[in-house]
Each structure stands twice: as structure tokens, then as C-alpha cells.
Motif scaffolding. Structure first.
Motif, PDB file in Angstrom:
ATOM      1  N   HIS A 159       0.846  -1.201   0.000  1.00 42.77           N
ATOM      2  CA  HIS A 159       0.000   0.000   0.000  1.00 42.77           C
ATOM      3  C   HIS A 159       0.878   1.246   0.000  1.00 42.77           C
ATOM      4  O   HIS A 159       1.938   1.267   0.607  1.00 42.77           O
ATOM      5  CB  HIS A 159      -0.930   0.012   1.210  1.00 42.77           C
ATOM      6  CG  HIS A 159      -2.023   1.008   1.096  1.00 42.77           C
ATOM      7  ND1 HIS A 159      -3.135   0.791   0.312  1.00 42.77           N
ATOM      8  CD2 HIS A 159      -2.165   2.229   1.631  1.00 42.77           C
ATOM      9  CE1 HIS A 159      -3.919   1.856   0.389  1.00 42.77           C
ATOM     10  NE2 HIS A 159      -3.356   2.737   1.183  1.00 42.77           N
ATOM     11  N   ARG A 160       0.414   2.275  -0.680  1.00 46.42           N
ATOM     12  CA  ARG A 160       1.084   3.579  -0.734  1.00 46.42           C
ATOM     13  C   ARG A 160       0.183   4.642  -0.123  1.00 46.42           C
ATOM     14  O   ARG A 160      -1.025   4.527  -0.163  1.00 46.42           O
ATOM     15  CB  ARG A 160       1.352   3.995  -2.182  1.00 46.42           C
ATOM     16  CG  ARG A 160       2.374   3.192  -2.892  1.00 46.42           C
ATOM     17  CD  ARG A 160       2.631   3.808  -4.295  1.00 46.42           C
ATOM     18  NE  ARG A 160       3.682   3.101  -4.972  1.00 46.42           N
ATOM     19  CZ  ARG A 160       4.970   3.306  -4.777  1.00 46.42           C
ATOM     20  NH1 ARG A 160       5.370   4.212  -3.938  1.00 46.42           N
ATOM     21  NH2 ARG A 160       5.867   2.605  -5.426  1.00 46.42           N
ATOM     22  N   PHE A 161       0.808   5.688   0.437  1.00 45.67           N
ATOM     23  CA  PHE A 161       0.058   6.884   0.830  1.00 45.67           C
ATOM     24  C   PHE A 161      -0.237   7.641  -0.455  1.00 45.67           C
ATOM     25  O   PHE A 161       0.665   8.171  -1.085  1.00 45.67           O
ATOM     26  CB  PHE A 161       0.898   7.780   1.753  1.00 45.67           C
ATOM     27  CG  PHE A 161       1.058   7.264   3.144  1.00 45.67           C
ATOM     28  CD1 PHE A 161      -0.027   7.181   3.996  1.00 45.67           C
ATOM     29  CD2 PHE A 161       2.296   6.853   3.614  1.00 45.67           C
ATOM     30  CE1 PHE A 161       0.114   6.718   5.291  1.00 45.67           C
ATOM     31  CE2 PHE A 161       2.456   6.396   4.902  1.00 45.67           C
ATOM     32  CZ  PHE A 161       1.362   6.317   5.742  1.00 45.67           C
TER      33      PHE A 161
ATOM     34  N   PRO B 197       4.700   7.955  -1.034  1.00 45.39           N
ATOM     35  CA  PRO B 197       5.500   7.110  -0.136  1.00 45.39           C
ATOM     36  C   PRO B 197       4.879   5.723   0.058  1.00 45.39           C
ATOM     37  O   PRO B 197       3.660   5.594   0.181  1.00 45.39           O
ATOM     38  CB  PRO B 197       5.502   7.880   1.179  1.00 45.39           C
ATOM     39  CG  PRO B 197       5.099   9.267   0.841  1.00 45.39           C
ATOM     40  CD  PRO B 197       4.258   9.184  -0.401  1.00 45.39           C
ATOM     41  N   GLN B 198       5.719   4.710   0.076  1.00 48.13           N
ATOM     42  CA  GLN B 198       5.298   3.329   0.275  1.00 48.13           C
ATOM     43  C   GLN B 198       5.048   3.097   1.760  1.00 48.13           C
ATOM     44  O   GLN B 198       5.938   3.357   2.574  1.00 48.13           O
ATOM     45  CB  GLN B 198       6.398   2.391  -0.221  1.00 48.13           C
ATOM     46  CG  GLN B 198       6.007   0.948  -0.255  1.00 48.13           C
ATOM     47  CD  GLN B 198       5.213   0.592  -1.500  1.00 48.13           C
ATOM     48  OE1 GLN B 198       5.411   1.168  -2.556  1.00 48.13           O
ATOM     49  NE2 GLN B 198       4.310  -0.334  -1.365  1.00 48.13           N
ATOM     50  N   LEU B 199       3.852   2.670   2.116  1.00 47.84           N
ATOM     51  CA  LEU B 199       3.551   2.349   3.513  1.00 47.84           C
ATOM     52  C   LEU B 199       4.130   0.974   3.856  1.00 47.84           C
ATOM     53  O   LEU B 199       4.843   0.817   4.841  1.00 47.84           O
ATOM     54  CB  LEU B 199       2.044   2.369   3.757  1.00 47.84           C
ATOM     55  CG  LEU B 199       1.567   1.960   5.129  1.00 47.84           C
ATOM     56  CD1 LEU B 199       2.188   2.819   6.208  1.00 47.84           C
ATOM     57  CD2 LEU B 199       0.047   2.027   5.215  1.00 47.84           C
ATOM     58  N   PHE B 200       3.800  -0.011   3.043  1.00 48.55           N
ATOM     59  CA  PHE B 200       4.415  -1.331   3.161  1.00 48.55           C
ATOM     60  C   PHE B 200       4.417  -1.976   1.791  1.00 48.55           C
ATOM     61  O   PHE B 200       3.623  -1.631   0.922  1.00 48.55           O
ATOM     62  CB  PHE B 200       3.745  -2.234   4.210  1.00 48.55           C
ATOM     63  CG  PHE B 200       2.257  -2.099   4.319  1.00 48.55           C
ATOM     64  CD1 PHE B 200       1.690  -1.348   5.323  1.00 48.55           C
ATOM     65  CD2 PHE B 200       1.420  -2.730   3.422  1.00 48.55           C
ATOM     66  CE1 PHE B 200       0.318  -1.220   5.432  1.00 48.55           C
ATOM     67  CE2 PHE B 200       0.044  -2.616   3.521  1.00 48.55           C
ATOM     68  CZ  PHE B 200      -0.501  -1.850   4.536  1.00 48.55           C
ATOM     69  N   ASN B 201       5.365  -2.910   1.589  1.00 46.95           N
ATOM     70  CA  ASN B 201       5.562  -3.503   0.281  1.00 46.95           C
ATOM     71  C   ASN B 201       5.766  -5.010   0.438  1.00 46.95           C
ATOM     72  O   ASN B 201       6.706  -5.443   1.097  1.00 46.95           O
ATOM     73  CB  ASN B 201       6.780  -2.854  -0.397  1.00 46.95           C
ATOM     74  CG  ASN B 201       6.894  -3.216  -1.848  1.00 46.95           C
ATOM     75  OD1 ASN B 201       5.899  -3.514  -2.499  1.00 46.95           O
ATOM     76  ND2 ASN B 201       8.108  -3.210  -2.349  1.00 46.95           N
TER      77      ASN B 201
ATOM     78  N   THR C 207      -3.387   4.004  11.234  1.00 46.15           N
ATOM     79  CA  THR C 207      -4.808   4.109  10.902  1.00 46.15           C
ATOM     80  C   THR C 207      -5.093   3.510   9.535  1.00 46.15           C
ATOM     81  O   THR C 207      -6.100   2.821   9.342  1.00 46.15           O
ATOM     82  CB  THR C 207      -5.266   5.576  10.967  1.00 46.15           C
ATOM     83  OG1 THR C 207      -5.065   6.056  12.298  1.00 46.15           O
ATOM     84  CG2 THR C 207      -6.729   5.721  10.594  1.00 46.15           C
ATOM     85  N   THR C 208      -4.205   3.734   8.586  1.00 48.72           N
ATOM     86  CA  THR C 208      -4.379   3.162   7.242  1.00 48.72           C
ATOM     87  C   THR C 208      -4.408   1.640   7.324  1.00 48.72           C
ATOM     88  O   THR C 208      -5.280   0.994   6.729  1.00 48.72           O
ATOM     89  CB  THR C 208      -3.247   3.630   6.313  1.00 48.72           C
ATOM     90  OG1 THR C 208      -3.288   5.052   6.230  1.00 48.72           O
ATOM     91  CG2 THR C 208      -3.385   3.024   4.926  1.00 48.72           C
TER      92      THR C 208
ATOM     93  N   GLN D 156      -9.103  -0.295   0.529  1.00 55.85           N
ATOM     94  CA  GLN D 156      -8.565  -1.368  -0.309  1.00 55.85           C
ATOM     95  C   GLN D 156      -7.041  -1.249  -0.399  1.00 55.85           C
ATOM     96  O   GLN D 156      -6.540  -0.190  -0.745  1.00 55.85           O
ATOM     97  CB  GLN D 156      -9.185  -1.252  -1.710  1.00 55.85           C
ATOM     98  CG  GLN D 156      -8.804  -2.349  -2.656  1.00 55.85           C
ATOM     99  CD  GLN D 156      -9.445  -3.664  -2.277  1.00 55.85           C
ATOM    100  OE1 GLN D 156     -10.487  -3.726  -1.672  1.00 55.85           O
ATOM    101  NE2 GLN D 156      -8.784  -4.742  -2.624  1.00 55.85           N
ATOM    102  N   PRO D 157      -6.287  -2.322  -0.104  1.00 50.56           N
ATOM    103  CA  PRO D 157      -4.836  -2.252  -0.308  1.00 50.56           C
ATOM    104  C   PRO D 157      -4.531  -2.210  -1.810  1.00 50.56           C
ATOM    105  O   PRO D 157      -5.354  -2.615  -2.627  1.00 50.56           O
ATOM    106  CB  PRO D 157      -4.327  -3.548   0.323  1.00 50.56           C
ATOM    107  CG  PRO D 157      -5.473  -4.495   0.217  1.00 50.56           C
ATOM    108  CD  PRO D 157      -6.713  -3.647   0.343  1.00 50.56           C
TER     109      PRO D 157
END
Length: 170
Positions: free
Chosen positions: A12-14, A21-25, A47-48, A58-59
Motif C-alpha cells: 500500500h502507498r500513501f 511514499p510506500q507504507l508497506f511492500n 490508521t491506514t 482497499q490495499p
């Protein structure tokens, strides 16, 4: 032992553009049944992540399983495993003019695994029985939180996401 929550290749990205920015990959891990706290600095995606878990966001890709139910392909069934009092959701927290009794009836209709016997125990244990016929606007903030907590436990949902954890109950 069945896993409570399973993440597979979640990314997921902001924001929506490629430079956001990548939140997690490609995040993959399991969270066993029980209590888990998500903590971190401000603006780090807590929160995301919780909104994705609750089915509210949705991711970008990947899959979540909660009680062996897929979030994306089994949306309606997944929603019955998540208790989140989001004011913008059909499964919203009680409204000011609603009574706890009417709110519990709404929750019971939304969650097929609702446990009325557990609700009765929660009402007794949280000292809510004297408040069941009062409008929510008549209750203190702490008592309203106890109503939410009783509904969350009685719903039978595998995941209960409070709207705020740094609050107190009466």
C-alpha cells in the motif's frame, strides 16, 4: 491452532500516484488470535493499516484472511468477522437518540454469530443494565464506550477495532 489474521503480499502507498511514499511492500505475516496493539509514530500508517483490516480501505495489492475468510473475494462474509464502529459505515456506532437496547438489536441483526448470553454477562459485568432504556445522549462518554465494548464482544466478530484506545470508561 487456527491463525486469527493472515497477511499475504500486502502492499500500500500513501496516495495514488507512483511517487507517493510506500507504507508497506509485499508484507506477509500472521497474527494469532488474541489482543494485538498497533503502535508507532505519527503519520506512519497505523490508521491506514487498521482501515485496511476493517475492510474500509482497499490495499494496492495482496490479500488478508480473517478466520480463513478472504477480505477481497469474500467481502460480505469478511465484514461479519469485523466489528468497527465507524460513523460512516452501515455498522456504525449508536446514534445519540438510540438506546443501548436498540443498538444491540441492530448489532445482532448484522452478526449471525452474535452471542446473546455473552451480551447478558457483559451488561452485568460492565454495570450497563440500568442504562439500557436511556438514549445514548444521556450517557457519559465512558458508559457509551462500555456499550460499544459489550456489542463488540457479543457480536462474535474475530476482529474488533476500537475507534480510540487512549480513552477511559466509567
Amino acid at each position: 491452532n487456527e491463525m486469527g489474521l493472515e497477511f499475504y503480499n500486502l502492499s500500500h502507498r500513501f496516495g495514488s500516484d507512483a511517487i507517493a511514499p510506500q507504507l508497506f511492500n509485499h508484507l506477509s505475516f500472521d497474527i494469532p488470535n488474541g489482543v494485538t496493539m498497533v503502535i508507532g509514530d505519527e503519520q506512519t500508517g497505523k490508521t491506514t493499516l487498521l482501515r485496511i483490516l476493517a475492510g474500509d480501505l482497499q490495499p494496492k495489492n495482496g490479500e488478508l484472511l480473517l478466520s480463513k475468510t478472504e477480505r477481497i473475494s469474500q467481502t460480505e462474509s469478511y465484514a461479519q468477522h469485523v466489528f468497527w464502529a465507524n460513523p460512516h459505515s452501515p455498522r456504525s456506532p449508536p446514534q445519540d437518540n438510540e438506546t443501548p437496547n436498540s443498538y444491540f438489536a441492530t448489532v445482532q441483526r448484522s452478526y449471525p454469530q452474535f452471542d446473546a448470553a455473552l451480551l447478558a454477562q457483559m451488561l452485568q459485568g460492565l454495570s450497563l443494565t440500568e442504562h439500557l432504556h436511556k438514549a445514548m445522549y444521556m450517557l457519559s462518554a465512558g458508559t457509551k464506550r462500555k456499550v460499544w465494548l459489550a456489542a463488540a464482544f457479543a457480536s462474535g466478530a474475530a476482529l474488533a477495532r476500537p475507534t480510540a484506545i487512549t480513552v477511559v470508561m466509567d
